[in-house]
Design a protein around this motif. Structure first.
Motif, short mmCIF file in Angstrom:
data_model
loop_
_atom_site.label_atom_id
_atom_site.label_comp_id
_atom_site.label_asym_id
_atom_site.label_seq_id
_atom_site.Cartn_x
_atom_site.Cartn_y
_atom_site.Cartn_z
N TYR A 47 0.84 -1.20 0.00
CA TYR A 47 0.00 0.00 0.00
C TYR A 47 0.89 1.27 0.00
O TYR A 47 2.05 1.22 0.41
CB TYR A 47 -0.92 -0.03 1.23
N ILE A 48 0.33 2.40 -0.43
CA ILE A 48 1.05 3.68 -0.56
C ILE A 48 1.97 3.98 0.64
O ILE A 48 3.12 4.37 0.47
CB ILE A 48 0.04 4.86 -0.68
N SER A 49 1.44 3.78 1.85
CA SER A 49 2.23 4.12 3.03
C SER A 49 3.56 3.37 3.05
O SER A 49 4.58 3.92 3.49
CB SER A 49 1.45 3.81 4.31
N LEU A 50 3.55 2.13 2.58
CA LEU A 50 4.80 1.36 2.58
C LEU A 50 5.82 1.95 1.61
O LEU A 50 7.02 1.89 1.85
CB LEU A 50 4.54 -0.11 2.25
N THR B 184 8.24 15.13 6.05
CA THR B 184 7.30 15.05 4.93
C THR B 184 6.91 13.61 4.60
O THR B 184 5.78 13.22 4.87
CB THR B 184 7.85 15.76 3.69
N THR B 185 7.85 12.83 4.05
CA THR B 185 7.45 11.49 3.60
C THR B 185 6.91 10.59 4.72
O THR B 185 5.91 9.91 4.51
CB THR B 185 8.59 10.77 2.84
N PRO B 186 7.53 10.59 5.92
CA PRO B 186 6.97 9.72 6.97
C PRO B 186 5.57 10.18 7.39
O PRO B 186 4.71 9.36 7.68
CB PRO B 186 7.94 9.87 8.15
N ILE B 187 5.37 11.50 7.38
CA ILE B 187 4.08 12.02 7.83
C ILE B 187 3.03 11.71 6.76
O ILE B 187 1.87 11.41 7.07
CB ILE B 187 4.16 13.54 8.11
N LEU B 188 3.45 11.73 5.48
CA LEU B 188 2.54 11.33 4.42
C LEU B 188 2.18 9.85 4.55
O LEU B 188 1.04 9.45 4.30
CB LEU B 188 3.15 11.62 3.04
N ALA B 189 3.18 9.02 4.95
CA ALA B 189 2.89 7.60 5.16
C ALA B 189 1.78 7.44 6.20
O ALA B 189 0.86 6.63 6.03
CB ALA B 189 4.16 6.86 5.60
N MET B 190 1.89 8.22 7.28
CA MET B 190 0.86 8.16 8.32
C MET B 190 -0.47 8.66 7.78
O MET B 190 -1.52 8.07 8.01
CB MET B 190 1.28 9.03 9.52
N PHE B 191 -0.40 9.78 7.04
CA PHE B 191 -1.62 10.39 6.52
C PHE B 191 -2.38 9.42 5.61
O PHE B 191 -3.58 9.22 5.76
CB PHE B 191 -1.23 11.66 5.75
N TYR B 192 -1.65 8.80 4.68
CA TYR B 192 -2.30 7.89 3.73
C TYR B 192 -2.87 6.65 4.42
O TYR B 192 -3.79 6.03 3.92
CB TYR B 192 -1.32 7.47 2.63
N TYR B 193 -2.29 6.27 5.55
CA TYR B 193 -2.82 5.10 6.25
C TYR B 193 -3.98 5.47 7.17
O TYR B 193 -5.04 4.85 7.14
CB TYR B 193 -1.71 4.43 7.08
N PHE B 194 -3.78 6.49 8.01
CA PHE B 194 -4.76 6.74 9.07
C PHE B 194 -5.97 7.55 8.61
O PHE B 194 -7.03 7.47 9.23
CB PHE B 194 -4.09 7.45 10.26
N LEU B 195 -5.84 8.33 7.53
CA LEU B 195 -7.02 9.08 7.08
C LEU B 195 -8.13 8.12 6.62
O LEU B 195 -9.25 8.21 7.12
CB LEU B 195 -6.66 10.08 5.98
N PRO B 196 -7.82 7.17 5.71
CA PRO B 196 -8.88 6.22 5.34
C PRO B 196 -9.33 5.36 6.52
O PRO B 196 -10.51 5.10 6.67
CB PRO B 196 -8.20 5.34 4.28
#
Lengths: 469, 310
Positions: free
Chosen positions: A154-157, A211-223
């Motif tokens: 998945y994107i976060s990975l 940026t990138t780690p926070i995006l990983a969190m964002f893409y996982y936890f938002l959905p």
């Protein structure tokens, strides 16, 4: 017995550790904000601004930031791989080593052991410690992903893998130092070259830690927290590859108008402008994910954190490139505008998404609900207001400083001496401290809420155990 | 199949690494191999042991958190600080200390701008010079002795040349001496020639003070004196770091100077060997042409004259 329980405890350990270092970092931040307008708050030798500012930045970037990244990445990686960590004991050791390293880091910075490169201040023995920490982390993350039970990553990975690889390269190259004893070393590179290497690192530390780690969190936890799927998979692919490609070209926008060769500055500015596109790819993806049901902003308390977080990310990634332009840089560079910019990113984007991820994880680990949504909402509004006061006052004072430095009399002489331009900052610096206090109170609400949730969760699992017997 | 990469973590990591290394190579690795990243001015010298010890203290105390060391090629910036920074000035800076925030002023041209004594007093009590300064006091550096062996090993790590006398000379010096020595060497490889070219010495247009005896000018002059001159020339011109202005000794010789000489010294500053009215200066007085307009300089002179009459 739940397979994940041991690993969950490690995740919780990282989260609690990062909160602890966050509190230390924020309190030191408040202290140094007071030193800006009250020099008597400098207590030599250990508690002067020059030493404490690096404890503040390192404490928050490495203590809060990296601590949260370690814990939350372990959590996400397990879920997306559908299996526990490959090396659970190693992860636990990683947790202890992390806290030992941050403790030594803070003490060494108070003692004045400082390599003088921004965000790479730690002396060489600690650098080796950081590399060991990172290798342990990489082994566990890659091992777990390789042995995963879910075919697609998945994107976060993707963001997790890019983070692990990039930080390793950046950290090692910039920390090539010539040791001169155990507590002192000199950069292998000199002058303009030293500057170019440092800002290649410094800007990408922002890129691959904030940026990138926070995006990983964002893409996982938002959905996860809204129950809404990510708007566009294709958009996330484009955003991902273009952001990891373009970021590395942009470091020299920190060196505009310095003696660094002009072409490197210009290339950096061009790529910085380009970075707006992939950054906004994620912003658009976030907004459109929630777009089918905006009532989530009202009904699901976590959505607010994520959406405001990605909004500040969007503003940050417009403001940043603007600052890179020569015509803007010459006015606001070296002024308080820049800390205003940085704190919108760290207080508005990074902290918002990290705390929301923690709000999601802690109840999940204990199979319970958050202690109080009302307190979480209070927390939200306080950190929002605190951050806005901080950033906006710093932008105003930054523009003022830049303008005063440039002001000339009709006969061409400078209008203000330096001290006259400094004195005009004091009101704004008072306001900044006020903003910081409001933000800190908000974070105390958060900590209380998490603490009470853990207490509730422990009580519940005790009841469950009793029940089974 | 492009989609396969999202199922193969090792391949994904390798491709990511290649993608990040492209920009890294073009903007960082490759320039490093070219001479443009390693320039050196002809009269730039490596740091002496005392100067390096001072630089170590500058790093230890995190001075670069509030002070930059690059003058940008912008008009007002050159006026405020001096000649803009050149790439070749930093060949011995491991690491560079350009900084990123000016809470205090830029220091790229601080070397030789003030006499040593100015720095000693300012470090000890910045607010004695600038009442509203927010700089921490560094008087505590005094009396903290240097460790010659330690400094020797630092010189060795950087392969900087030194003599046995340089090292033995360090005992008896303290951290404050070292920091001041470092201050005085910052940016001097360039200033000496270029700054004087950039800023020609200005002659006074009037031989006598047009504002002589003017009460308003004396009041303005007093205010300006307190803000700009008092820290060196003392209260009411009695002298301190700088010479007395009321003892009838000027540029080391008995006898007053004319108004236009006063004007030129305040406007242009002094440098070692400069000759004014047949008297040779030793240097140490900074130029105030960018801080004060013409009538302000004349006002200060009116004020000094009023002190001399008392």
């Amino acid at each position: 017995m739940n397979d994940y329980q041991y690993d969950n405890q490690t995740v919780r350990g990282f989260i609690i550790s990062s909160i602890f270092w966050g509190v230390v970092g924020i309190l030191i931040g408040l202290w140094i904000s007071i030193q800006m307008w009250a020099p008597s708050w400098n207590i030599a030798p250990y508690f002067t601004f020059g030493r404490m500012r690096v404890v503040h930045t390192n404490g928050l970037a490495f203590g809060l930031g990296i601590g949260a990244i370690f814990g939350i990445f372990y959590y996400i990686t397990m879920r997306l791989s559908r299996r526990p960590l490959l090396f659970p004991k190693l992860a636990r050791f990683h947790l202890y080593l992390f806290n030992a390293a941050i403790t030594l880091a803070a003490l060494s910075l108070f003692a004045g052991m400082n390599q003088s490169l921004e965000y790479a201040e730690l002396e060489w023995p600690l650098d080796i410690g950081v590399v060991i920490l990172w290798v342990i982390f990489a082994v566990n993350i890659f091992g777990t992903i390789i042995k995963r039970k879910e075919e697609q990553m998945y994107i976060s990975l993707w963001f997790i893998i890019a983070t692990v690889v990039s930080v390793a390269v950046l950290y090692i190259v910039n920390n090539l130092f010539i040791p001169a004893g155990l507590f002192k070393s000199y950069h292998l590179f000199a002058g303009v070259n030293s500057a170019n290497v440092e800002w290649w690192y410094g800007h990408n530390a922002v890129g691959f830690i904030f940026t990138t780690p926070i995006l990983a969190m964002f893409y996982y936890f938002l959905p996860k927290s809204t129950g809404l799927p990510i708007f566009s998979h294709r958009l996330s692919i484009i955003s991902f590859w273009s952001i990891v490609f373009a970021y590395l070209w942009t470091g020299a926008h920190h060196l505009v108008y310095t003696p660094l060769p002009n072409w490197i500055q210009t290339v950096a500015i061009v790529f910085t402008m380009f970075l707006i596109a992939p950054s906004w790819g994620s912003v658009v993806n976030g907004f459109y994910t929630v777009a089918p049901d905006w009532s989530k902003m009202r009904t699901n308390y976590l959505t607010k954190f994520f959406i405001l977080g990605i909004t500040f990310y969007g503003l940050q990634t417009l403001q940043g490139p603007t600052q890179g332009l020569r015509v803007v840089s010459q006015l606001i560079h070296y002024t308080d505008w820049v800390p205003g910019h940085v704190h919108m990113g760290t207080m508005g984007w990074v902290t918002m998404v990290v705390v929301a991820s923690v709000y999601y994880i802690i109840p999940k680990i204990y199979d319970t609900e958050i202690y109080s949504e009302k307190i979480a909402n209070m927390h939200f509004y306080l950190v929002l207001i605190g951050q806005l006061i901080f950033s906006i006052t710093m932008w105003i004072t930054g523009i003022q400083q830049g303008a005063l430095w440039k002001a000339v009399n009709p006969d061409g002489t400078l209008k203000y001496t330096f001290i006259e331009t400094l004195v005009k900052n004091y009101h704004f610096w008072h306001m900044r401290t006020l903003g910081g206090i409001i933000f800190t109170v908000g974070m105390l609400f958060f900590i209380y809420n998490i603490f009470m949730t853990i207490r509730k969760g422990k009580a519940l699992s005790a009841i469950k155990r009793e029940g089974v017997r | 199949m492009a989609g396969a990469i999202y199922r193969k973590p090792i391949l994904f990591a390798i491709v990511s690494a290649i993608v990040i290394l492209i920009g890294t190579a073009v903007t960082m690795f490759i320039p490093m191999l070219t001479p443009q990243m390693h320039p050196k001015l002809e009269n730039l010298k490596p740091f002496t042991p005392l100067q390096l010890a001072g630089r170590d203290i500058y790093q230890r105390e995190g001075c670069n958190n509030c002070h930059t060391q690059t003058v940008r090629p912008l008009k007002t910036e050159v006026m405020r600080y001096g000649e803009y920074s050149k790439a070749g000035e930093f060949a011995y800076d491991h690491p560079f200390l350009w900084g990123s925030k000016r809470t205090g002023p830029d220091l790229a041209r601080i070397g030789k701008k003030y006499p040593d004594m100015w720095h000693y007093k300012h470090f000890e009590d910045p607010r004695a010079f600038f009442a509203e300064s927010n700089m921490p006091s560094y008087g505590w550096l005094k009396g903290r002795s240097l460790d010659p062996e330690d400094i020797k090993s630092h010189m060795d790590a950087l392969s900087f040349p030194y003599t046995a006398d340089d090292i033995s000379g360090l005992s008896g010096k303290d951290e404050m001496d070292a920091l001041v020595a470092y201050m005085q060497v910052i940016g001097i490889a360039v200033t000496k020639t270029a700054a004087s070219e950039a800023k020609p010495r200005v002659k006074a247009e009037e031989p006598e003070n047009p504002l002589a005896g003017d009460q308003k000018a004396i009041e303005l002059g007093e205010e300006l004196y307190e803000g700009n001159c008092e820290m060196c020339h003392g209260e009411h011109g009695k002298g301190d770091i700088g010479p007395s202005l009321v003892d009838n000794i000027f540029l080391y010789e008995e006898g007053d100077l004319a108004d236009d000489d006063y004007f030129e010294i305040i406007n242009n500053g002094t440098s070692e060997g400069m000759v004014e009215e047949g008297r040779t200066a030793k240097g140490g007085m900074p130029s105030f042409s960018d801080q004060m307009q013409k009538n302000e300089i004349w006002s200060v002179i009116s004020y000094i004259r009023s002190l001399q009459k008392k």
